[in-house]
Scaffold this active site. Structure first.
Site, PDB file in Angstrom:
ATOM      1  N   GLU A 115       0.873  -1.159   0.000  1.00  0.00           N
ATOM      2  CA  GLU A 115       0.000   0.000   0.000  1.00  0.00           C
ATOM      3  C   GLU A 115       0.918   1.219   0.000  1.00  0.00           C
ATOM      4  OE1 GLU A 115      -2.710   0.270   3.313  1.00  0.00           O
ATOM      5  OE2 GLU A 115      -3.491   2.164   2.542  1.00  0.00           O
ATOM      6  N   LYS A 153       4.832   0.521   9.338  1.00  0.00           N
ATOM      7  CA  LYS A 153       4.923   1.820   8.667  1.00  0.00           C
ATOM      8  C   LYS A 153       4.348   2.928   9.547  1.00  0.00           C
ATOM      9  CE  LYS A 153       3.165   0.116   4.869  1.00  0.00           C
ATOM     10  NZ  LYS A 153       2.567  -0.051   3.536  1.00  0.00           N
ATOM     11  N   ARG A 196       4.855 -13.005   9.619  1.00  0.00           N
ATOM     12  CA  ARG A 196       5.521 -11.714   9.483  1.00  0.00           C
ATOM     13  C   ARG A 196       6.918 -11.812  10.034  1.00  0.00           C
ATOM     14  NH1 ARG A 196       2.097  -7.709   8.723  1.00  0.00           N
ATOM     15  NH2 ARG A 196       3.272  -5.838   9.080  1.00  0.00           N
TER      16      ARG A 196
HETATM   17  P1  ATP Z   1       2.945  -2.317   7.965  1.00  0.00           P
HETATM   18  O1  ATP Z   1       2.224  -3.046   9.034  1.00  0.00           O
HETATM   19  O2  ATP Z   1       4.377  -2.095   8.246  1.00  0.00           O
HETATM   20  O3  ATP Z   1       2.272  -1.054   7.557  1.00  0.00           O
HETATM   21  P2  ATP Z   1       1.696  -3.683   5.866  1.00  0.00           P
HETATM   22  O4  ATP Z   1       1.584  -5.149   5.859  1.00  0.00           O
HETATM   23  O5  ATP Z   1       0.498  -2.904   6.203  1.00  0.00           O
HETATM   24  O6  ATP Z   1       2.932  -3.283   6.723  1.00  0.00           O
HETATM   25  P3  ATP Z   1       1.676  -3.427   3.057  1.00  0.00           P
HETATM   26  O7  ATP Z   1       2.096  -2.302   2.220  1.00  0.00           O
HETATM   27  O8  ATP Z   1       0.240  -3.753   3.119  1.00  0.00           O
HETATM   28  O9  ATP Z   1       2.215  -3.136   4.491  1.00  0.00           O
HETATM   29  O10 ATP Z   1       2.526  -4.732   2.754  1.00  0.00           O
HETATM   30  C1  ATP Z   1       2.900  -5.171   1.485  1.00  0.00           C
HETATM   31  C2  ATP Z   1       3.318  -6.607   1.595  1.00  0.00           C
HETATM   32  O11 ATP Z   1       4.421  -6.746   2.473  1.00  0.00           O
HETATM   33  C3  ATP Z   1       2.194  -7.458   2.160  1.00  0.00           C
HETATM   34  O12 ATP Z   1       2.048  -8.604   1.351  1.00  0.00           O
HETATM   35  C4  ATP Z   1       2.658  -7.798   3.538  1.00  0.00           C
HETATM   36  O13 ATP Z   1       2.195  -9.044   3.921  1.00  0.00           O
HETATM   37  C5  ATP Z   1       4.181  -7.764   3.404  1.00  0.00           C
HETATM   38  N1  ATP Z   1       4.799  -7.447   4.687  1.00  0.00           N
HETATM   39  C6  ATP Z   1       4.622  -6.321   5.417  1.00  0.00           C
HETATM   40  N2  ATP Z   1       5.292  -6.393   6.585  1.00  0.00           N
HETATM   41  C7  ATP Z   1       5.918  -7.584   6.593  1.00  0.00           C
HETATM   42  C8  ATP Z   1       6.764  -8.251   7.524  1.00  0.00           C
HETATM   43  N3  ATP Z   1       7.111  -7.702   8.694  1.00  0.00           N
HETATM   44  N4  ATP Z   1       7.219  -9.475   7.204  1.00  0.00           N
HETATM   45  C9  ATP Z   1       6.898 -10.037   6.028  1.00  0.00           C
HETATM   46  N5  ATP Z   1       6.104  -9.469   5.117  1.00  0.00           N
HETATM   47  C10 ATP Z   1       5.605  -8.262   5.380  1.00  0.00           C
HETATM   48 MG    MG Z   2      -1.291  -2.890   5.038  1.00  0.00          MG
END
Ligand code: ATP
Ligand code: MG
Length: 551
Positions: free
Chosen positions: A31, A267, A257
């Site tokens: 995102e 983020k 994760r």
């Molecule tokens: P955050 O919680 O840091 O905002 P998010 O999952 O909301 O992260 P996205 O932009 O939605 O961020 O994530 C893009 C991709 O990265 C998704 O497929 C998510 O599963 C993966 N991802 C995000 N954080 C991790 C992590 N700590 N370990 C592995 N994969 C991750």
């Molecule tokens: Mg997200």
């Protein structure tokens, strides 16, 4: 490469073998609401890595369904980061917003099928009707609206005829489902917000849980890999695929994760550090963002090595930060150009040399890569050594310089300390020494005395001065989110995470240091030029990582 307990590879291999799929398509779906961090790097290496390994392809898709928090700045930084990690989506760059019309048409289709309805409960009522883990939900009084009424209202929602929150579109599934995600989840909500790509065209936006499976289907994704928190969303993922007229049938798989000690990986939290100026922006070298670690000097190779080493787990775990640092060291050791640098100098005057003495010495750029050639530096009457390499009253196991003792200057000569000069406050300002001419380049003393200590040094007249930024961990505890009542993760920030050395003394050849090379300051650590602040004539180096763990 090593197949580190990667259950996803087993699934893919089975699917290829059984011909369920003949071509693998994965996607990385960020995102665009912040900069990517190490957790995303793990996901990028996984998705692009699997596509590479099985000769399929991986899409980069921006899941841009929340206009208020998203921005093109983030889109650009994310593209940069994926490329920097060494991956290429080729022509397969997509945006969920490109599918808004299709997603809308499918919502209309669901309404016509009697599988979606416009609900006019307030936000608080929606929550109340939804129930909780122990209480089943209640049907909304709007659940029985006719198809015609739903179609009309949904169109009016699209046309901007209602205020935000007046209505939502919901799937009609089961308010008594033990899975909360199946209790008539929201498909659309009204948001009168400007979207960074579609502008003001839309004032209703699809929910992530609705947009995501259908975007996967539109793109023909075969293996939709996400993190564990989406496990309970999988039934709704499947519901969307089964109930919309899609032609592809992607399947969602979850992995744990990645969490790491001494870091926060969200983020939202990283954004707080940026906004509240605890760090110098998203690319501060202390940040666990990809742009931060890049500026710090971590290499894409070391991150890919790290992703491979830690493997893919199905259960939550916390990875030791040391593992990442050892991957960085392993990669940098093989490529870093060697040089000597003194970060905390103390002057040594060689008494048995004339004032204008200047002898050219040399050493290899890399001990295991003769093809990189030699580097030159000079031995002069005054040199600097690290103040920690001198002890006036040496501890029992201290074999470096102290009064009356000898030490070898790396790549040069053995020196002996004759006199310690102090200022009025008693601080050591100079060491007066003599050098032993016969000991050049590692040769023994004339009587074969053993010299135990070898230290690095830099000529005082033939050197280059630079600013060196030495980083500690961003947080001072291994689990920064574990805080006492009333405190948040920011209370665990390490106040000593940045130490700036203004006038470090560097080997003269580093005048020509360049951003494309990495450096090992011998006995100190790995360094690189700072991509933002370093200028010719005013060099700034970042410490990437120390030589041994714990630094
Ligand atoms: P955050 O919680 O840091 O905002 P998010 O999952 O909301 O992260 P996205 O932009 O939605 O961020 O994530 C893009 C991709 O990265 C998704 O497929 C998510 O599963 C993966 N991802 C995000 N954080 C991790 C992590 N700590 N370990 C592995 N994969 C991750
Ligand atoms: Mg997200």
């Amino acid at each position: 490469m090593e197949t580190a307990n990667n259950f996803l590879k087993q699934i893919i291999e089975k699917d290829l073998e059984s011909k369920k799929h003949t071509f693998i398509v994965t996607r990385f779906p960020p995102e665009p609401n912040g900069y990517l961090h190490l957790g995303h790097a793990k996901s990028i290496c996984l998705n692009f890595g699997l596509a590479q390994e099985y000769k399929g392809r991986c899409h980069l898709r921006f899941d841009d369904t929340n206009p208020e928090t998203e921005d093109v700045e983030y889109v650009e930084s994310i593209k940069n980061d994926v490329k920097w990690l060494g991956f290429d989506w080729n022509e397969h760059l997509y945006f969920a917003s490109d599918y808004f019309q299709q997603l809308y048409d499918w919502a209309v289709y669901l309404i016509k099928e009697g599988k979606a309805y416009v609900c006019s409960l307030s936000e608080a009522e929606l929550r109340e009707y939804r129930g909780n883990f122990t209480t089943p939900g209640k049907d909304s009084p709007y659940r029985t609206r006719s198809v015609e009424e739903n179609l009309k209202l949904f169109e009016q929602m699209k046309n901007g005829e209602f205020e935000e929150g007046a209505h939502v579109l919901r799937a009609k599934i089961d308010m008594k489902s033990p899975n909360m995600n199946m209790r008539d989840p929201l498909l659309y909500r009204i948001r009168k917000a400007h979207h960074h790509r579609t502008g003001d065209k839309w004032c209703i936006y699809p929910m992530y849980d609705y947009a995501h499976p259908l975007s996967d289907a539109i793109e023909g994704i075969t293996h939709s890999i996400c993190t564990l928190e989406f496990q309970d969303h999988r039934p709704f993922y499947d519901w969307c695929i089964e109930n919309c007229p899609v032609t592809a049938h992607p399947h969602q798989y979850e992995f744990a994760r990645m969490n790491m000690t001494y870091l926060v990986m969200s983020k939202r939290k990283l954004l707080q550090l940026v906004k509240e100026k605890y760090v110098d922006g998203w690319s501060d070298p202390r940040m666990p963002t990809i742009s931060g670690i890049r500026r710090r000097g971590y290499t894409p190779e070391s991150i890919r090595l790290f992703a491979e080493r830690i493997g893919v787990a199905k259960a939550e775990s916390v990875i030791e930060y040391d593992i990442l640092e050892s991957c960085v060291r392993d990669d940098l050791d093989a490529r870093a150009h060697r040089a000597m640098a003194v970060l905390d100098p103390i002057k040594v005057v060689i008494e048995n040399l004339p004032a204008d003495y200047k002898e050219e010495l040399e050493s290899s750029v890399h001990p295991k890569k003769p093809e990189l050639g030699k580097r030159k530096f000079y031995f002069t009457k005054e040199v600097y050594i690290e103040s920690s390499d001198f002890q006036e009253n040496p501890e029992a196991d201290f074999f470096r310089l102290s009064p009356g003792k000898e030490v070898r200057l790396r790549n040069a000569y053995v020196i002996k300390c004759n006199e310690v000069i102090k200022d009025s406050s008693g601080k050591v300002t100079e060491l007066h020494c003599t050098y032993l001419p016969e000991t050049k380049g590692g040769k023994p003393t004339s009587d074969g005395r053993k010299i135990k200590g070898i230290i690095h040094w830099v000529s005082a007249s033939e050197c280059v001065e630079a600013e060196v930024r030495v980083y500690g961990r961003l947080f001072s505890v291994s689990d920064p989110e574990n805080t006492p009542e009333g405190k948040d993760f920011k209370s665990n920030l390490n106040p000593d995470s940045l130490k700036v050395v203004k006038n470090a003394k560097l080997e003269v050849g580093l005048k020509e240091a360049s951003l494309e090379h990495r450096y090992q300051f011998e006995r100190v650590g790995y360094f690189c030029l700072d991509s933002q602040d370093s200028k010719p004539g005013a060099l700034v180096f970042n410490m990437t990582v120390g030589l041994a763990s714990g630094h």
